[in-house]
Design a protein around this motif. Structure first.
Motif, PDB file in Angstrom:
ATOM      1  N   ALA A  93       0.838  -1.211   0.000  1.00  0.00           N
ATOM      2  CA  ALA A  93       0.000   0.000   0.000  1.00  0.00           C
ATOM      3  C   ALA A  93       0.867   1.254   0.000  1.00  0.00           C
ATOM      4  O   ALA A  93       0.560   2.237  -0.697  1.00  0.00           O
ATOM      5  CB  ALA A  93      -0.932  -0.009   1.213  1.00  0.00           C
ATOM      6  N   ALA A  94       1.954   1.231   0.758  1.00  0.00           N
ATOM      7  CA  ALA A  94       2.843   2.412   0.794  1.00  0.00           C
ATOM      8  C   ALA A  94       3.468   2.630  -0.581  1.00  0.00           C
ATOM      9  O   ALA A  94       3.547   3.773  -1.062  1.00  0.00           O
ATOM     10  CB  ALA A  94       3.915   2.220   1.865  1.00  0.00           C
ATOM     11  N   ARG A  95       3.897   1.546  -1.217  1.00  0.00           N
ATOM     12  CA  ARG A  95       4.497   1.684  -2.563  1.00  0.00           C
ATOM     13  C   ARG A  95       3.463   2.203  -3.547  1.00  0.00           C
ATOM     14  O   ARG A  95       3.722   3.132  -4.317  1.00  0.00           O
ATOM     15  CB  ARG A  95       5.046   0.331  -3.036  1.00  0.00           C
ATOM     16  CG  ARG A  95       6.396  -0.015  -2.444  1.00  0.00           C
ATOM     17  CD  ARG A  95       7.019  -1.209  -3.158  1.00  0.00           C
ATOM     18  NE  ARG A  95       6.217  -2.429  -3.071  1.00  0.00           N
ATOM     19  CZ  ARG A  95       6.184  -3.234  -1.996  1.00  0.00           C
ATOM     20  NH1 ARG A  95       6.908  -2.961  -0.942  1.00  0.00           N
ATOM     21  NH2 ARG A  95       5.436  -4.324  -1.994  1.00  0.00           N
ATOM     22  N   ASP A  96       2.253   1.610  -3.510  1.00  0.00           N
ATOM     23  CA  ASP A  96       1.196   2.031  -4.441  1.00  0.00           C
ATOM     24  C   ASP A  96       0.838   3.497  -4.235  1.00  0.00           C
ATOM     25  O   ASP A  96       0.440   4.191  -5.172  1.00  0.00           O
ATOM     26  CB  ASP A  96      -0.064   1.171  -4.257  1.00  0.00           C
ATOM     27  CG  ASP A  96       0.152  -0.259  -4.740  1.00  0.00           C
ATOM     28  OD1 ASP A  96       1.204  -0.516  -5.379  1.00  0.00           O
ATOM     29  OD2 ASP A  96      -0.710  -1.116  -4.465  1.00  0.00           O
ATOM     30  N   ALA A  97       0.946   3.939  -2.981  1.00  0.00           N
ATOM     31  CA  ALA A  97       0.606   5.334  -2.665  1.00  0.00           C
ATOM     32  C   ALA A  97       1.760   6.271  -3.014  1.00  0.00           C
ATOM     33  O   ALA A  97       1.624   7.497  -2.877  1.00  0.00           O
ATOM     34  CB  ALA A  97       0.263   5.458  -1.184  1.00  0.00           C
ATOM     35  N   GLY A  98       2.898   5.707  -3.416  1.00  0.00           N
ATOM     36  CA  GLY A  98       4.047   6.549  -3.757  1.00  0.00           C
ATOM     37  C   GLY A  98       4.746   7.135  -2.542  1.00  0.00           C
ATOM     38  O   GLY A  98       5.480   8.109  -2.662  1.00  0.00           O
ATOM     39  N   LEU A  99       4.509   6.537  -1.376  1.00  0.00           N
ATOM     40  CA  LEU A  99       5.182   7.004  -0.153  1.00  0.00           C
ATOM     41  C   LEU A  99       6.527   6.277  -0.083  1.00  0.00           C
ATOM     42  O   LEU A  99       6.682   5.255   0.590  1.00  0.00           O
ATOM     43  CB  LEU A  99       4.309   6.735   1.079  1.00  0.00           C
ATOM     44  CG  LEU A  99       2.969   7.476   1.091  1.00  0.00           C
ATOM     45  CD1 LEU A  99       2.081   6.983   2.229  1.00  0.00           C
ATOM     46  CD2 LEU A  99       3.186   8.983   1.215  1.00  0.00           C
ATOM     47  N   LYS A 100       7.480   6.823  -0.792  1.00  0.00           N
ATOM     48  CA  LYS A 100       8.729   6.092  -1.057  1.00  0.00           C
ATOM     49  C   LYS A 100       9.557   5.853   0.196  1.00  0.00           C
ATOM     50  O   LYS A 100      10.351   4.929   0.267  1.00  0.00           O
ATOM     51  CB  LYS A 100       9.575   6.874  -2.065  1.00  0.00           C
ATOM     52  CG  LYS A 100       8.928   7.019  -3.434  1.00  0.00           C
ATOM     53  CD  LYS A 100       9.944   7.567  -4.433  1.00  0.00           C
ATOM     54  CE  LYS A 100       9.305   7.835  -5.783  1.00  0.00           C
ATOM     55  NZ  LYS A 100       8.371   8.980  -5.749  1.00  0.00           N
ATOM     56  N   ARG A 101       9.407   6.727   1.174  1.00  0.00           N
ATOM     57  CA  ARG A 101      10.257   6.595   2.364  1.00  0.00           C
ATOM     58  C   ARG A 101       9.469   6.079   3.574  1.00  0.00           C
ATOM     59  O   ARG A 101       9.863   6.272   4.716  1.00  0.00           O
ATOM     60  CB  ARG A 101      10.939   7.927   2.661  1.00  0.00           C
ATOM     61  CG  ARG A 101      11.927   8.307   1.532  1.00  0.00           C
ATOM     62  CD  ARG A 101      12.798   9.473   1.914  1.00  0.00           C
ATOM     63  NE  ARG A 101      12.046  10.720   1.982  1.00  0.00           N
ATOM     64  CZ  ARG A 101      12.516  11.848   2.480  1.00  0.00           C
ATOM     65  NH1 ARG A 101      13.737  11.886   2.994  1.00  0.00           N
ATOM     66  NH2 ARG A 101      11.776  12.941   2.488  1.00  0.00           N
ATOM     67  N   VAL A 102       8.346   5.414   3.284  1.00  0.00           N
ATOM     68  CA  VAL A 102       7.585   4.754   4.349  1.00  0.00           C
ATOM     69  C   VAL A 102       7.804   3.251   4.197  1.00  0.00           C
ATOM     70  O   VAL A 102       7.506   2.678   3.154  1.00  0.00           O
ATOM     71  CB  VAL A 102       6.084   5.083   4.253  1.00  0.00           C
ATOM     72  CG1 VAL A 102       5.281   4.239   5.237  1.00  0.00           C
ATOM     73  CG2 VAL A 102       5.855   6.569   4.515  1.00  0.00           C
ATOM     74  N   SER A 103       8.346   2.629   5.240  1.00  0.00           N
ATOM     75  CA  SER A 103       8.581   1.187   5.171  1.00  0.00           C
ATOM     76  C   SER A 103       7.754   0.480   6.233  1.00  0.00           C
ATOM     77  O   SER A 103       7.479   1.036   7.305  1.00  0.00           O
ATOM     78  CB  SER A 103      10.066   0.880   5.371  1.00  0.00           C
ATOM     79  OG  SER A 103      10.474   1.339   6.640  1.00  0.00           O
ATOM     80  N   ALA A 104       7.340  -0.737   5.906  1.00  0.00           N
ATOM     81  CA  ALA A 104       6.639  -1.586   6.872  1.00  0.00           C
ATOM     82  C   ALA A 104       7.577  -2.734   7.197  1.00  0.00           C
ATOM     83  O   ALA A 104       8.120  -3.368   6.283  1.00  0.00           O
ATOM     84  CB  ALA A 104       5.333  -2.110   6.270  1.00  0.00           C
ATOM     85  N   VAL A 105       7.780  -2.974   8.479  1.00  0.00           N
ATOM     86  CA  VAL A 105       8.734  -4.007   8.873  1.00  0.00           C
ATOM     87  C   VAL A 105       8.084  -4.985   9.853  1.00  0.00           C
ATOM     88  O   VAL A 105       7.235  -4.607  10.660  1.00  0.00           O
ATOM     89  CB  VAL A 105       9.996  -3.392   9.540  1.00  0.00           C
ATOM     90  CG1 VAL A 105      10.728  -2.474   8.569  1.00  0.00           C
ATOM     91  CG2 VAL A 105       9.653  -2.646  10.821  1.00  0.00           C
ATOM     92  N   VAL A 106       8.502  -6.239   9.731  1.00  0.00           N
ATOM     93  CA  VAL A 106       8.081  -7.233  10.721  1.00  0.00           C
ATOM     94  C   VAL A 106       8.936  -7.011  11.958  1.00  0.00           C
ATOM     95  O   VAL A 106      10.168  -7.021  11.885  1.00  0.00           O
ATOM     96  CB  VAL A 106       8.300  -8.673  10.191  1.00  0.00           C
ATOM     97  CG1 VAL A 106       7.938  -9.688  11.279  1.00  0.00           C
ATOM     98  CG2 VAL A 106       7.476  -8.921   8.937  1.00  0.00           C
ATOM     99  N   GLY A 107       8.276  -6.785  13.065  1.00  0.00           N
ATOM    100  CA  GLY A 107       9.043  -6.552  14.286  1.00  0.00           C
ATOM    101  C   GLY A 107       8.128  -6.522  15.492  1.00  0.00           C
ATOM    102  O   GLY A 107       6.901  -6.470  15.362  1.00  0.00           O
ATOM    103  N   ASP A 108       8.750  -6.580  16.645  1.00  0.00           N
ATOM    104  CA  ASP A 108       8.008  -6.537  17.900  1.00  0.00           C
ATOM    105  C   ASP A 108       7.916  -5.088  18.362  1.00  0.00           C
ATOM    106  O   ASP A 108       8.878  -4.528  18.891  1.00  0.00           O
ATOM    107  CB  ASP A 108       8.725  -7.391  18.944  1.00  0.00           C
ATOM    108  CG  ASP A 108       7.970  -7.452  20.256  1.00  0.00           C
ATOM    109  OD1 ASP A 108       6.965  -6.715  20.416  1.00  0.00           O
ATOM    110  OD2 ASP A 108       8.364  -8.234  21.139  1.00  0.00           O
TER     111      ASP A 108
END
Ligand code: SAM
Length: 229
Positions: A93-108
């Motif tokens: 979704a972040a990529r599709d929205a063009g939010l290039k510097r928003v990352s989603a990470v697996v983490g606690d």
């Protein structure tokens, strides 16, 4: 990767399905959160805007709110989520929205380590968290936010208002830790509570390796059993 402190049995990807019904309480909450988040970003000083989201799920709030925002290119975000399926959806979704510097990470997200390199943040999203952790952990988490917040940071948070409504206590804990209240959803809206607080204190040194909360799950909290069936 270290897992959260207790096993989680809910399907947290399916939990998001209620967002697809525009009349649902969750969809109403989402619209409220998005509106408040847009206002927080409107108020951010010029330059880079760092955002983090604790237990970000599919990132519908941040990504949905900021995809068309005039400051979108200033946004540098880290969405921390345990469920890999949710992380994949948020990343896409972040990529599709063009939010290039928003990352989603697996983490606690319950451990401060998850935010190393992403803080101090100007916007901190704590949505869908306070209803899933014990009251003492809500207080503890709020007390640790000064390690994650830049001066003037906005914290956007949610908590259901089911009796006993603890949003007044949450607001008190924010006040004790130098957060000024910017907005709180009206008490007539019983299905959910949304708040925005602004950090007016002195940021605390970031310490990795600190546990902020144990994500218990709202169903478990309600049943009083750590092992729901
Ligand atoms: C109630 S949902 C909220 C999702 C999102 N913040 C929202 O409001 O739409 C809670 C999310 O927390 C995630 N979660 C649970 N424990 C976690 C942990 N220790 N670290 C990161 N994410 C966690 C779940 O997988 C789930 O997606």
């Amino acid at each position: 990767m270290e897992q959260c402190n207790q096993p989680e049995r809910r399907d947290w990807a399916a939990w998001h399905d209620a967002y697809d019904d525009p009349g649902s309480a969750l969809a109403r909450r989402l619209r409220t959160v998005q509106q408040r988040l847009r206002e927080a970003v409107d108020a951010a000083p010029p330059g880079r805007i760092r955002a983090i989201s604790l237990c970000a799920g599919q990132g519908r709030d941040l990504i949905g709110a900021l995809r068309d925002h005039p400051r979108r290119d200033d946004l540098v975000g880290r969405l921390v989520e345990l469920d890999p399926a949710n992380v994949r959806l948020a990343g896409r979704a972040a990529r599709d929205a063009g939010l290039k510097r928003v990352s989603a990470v697996v983490g606690d997200a319950s451990r401060t380590d998850a935010y190393a390199g992403a803080v101090p943040a100007d916007v901190v999203m704590v949505c869908g968290v306070f209803g899933n952790i014990r009251d003492a952990d809500i207080e503890r988490t709020i007390g640790l936010l000064p390690q994650l917040c830049a001066p003037g940071a906005f914290v956007v948070w949610t908590r259901n208002r089911k009796a006993p409504d603890i949003t007044p206590r949450i607001r008190g804990w924010f006040a004790e830790h130098d957060f000024e209240e910017c907005w709180i959803s009206p008490p007539e809206e019983r299905a959910f509570g949304v708040g925005v607080h602004r950090f007016t204190g002195t940021p605390q040194p970031f310490r990795p390796g600190v546990r902020m909360f144990t994500f218990v799950g709202y169903d478990v909290l309600r049943n009083g059993s750590p092992w729901p069936t």
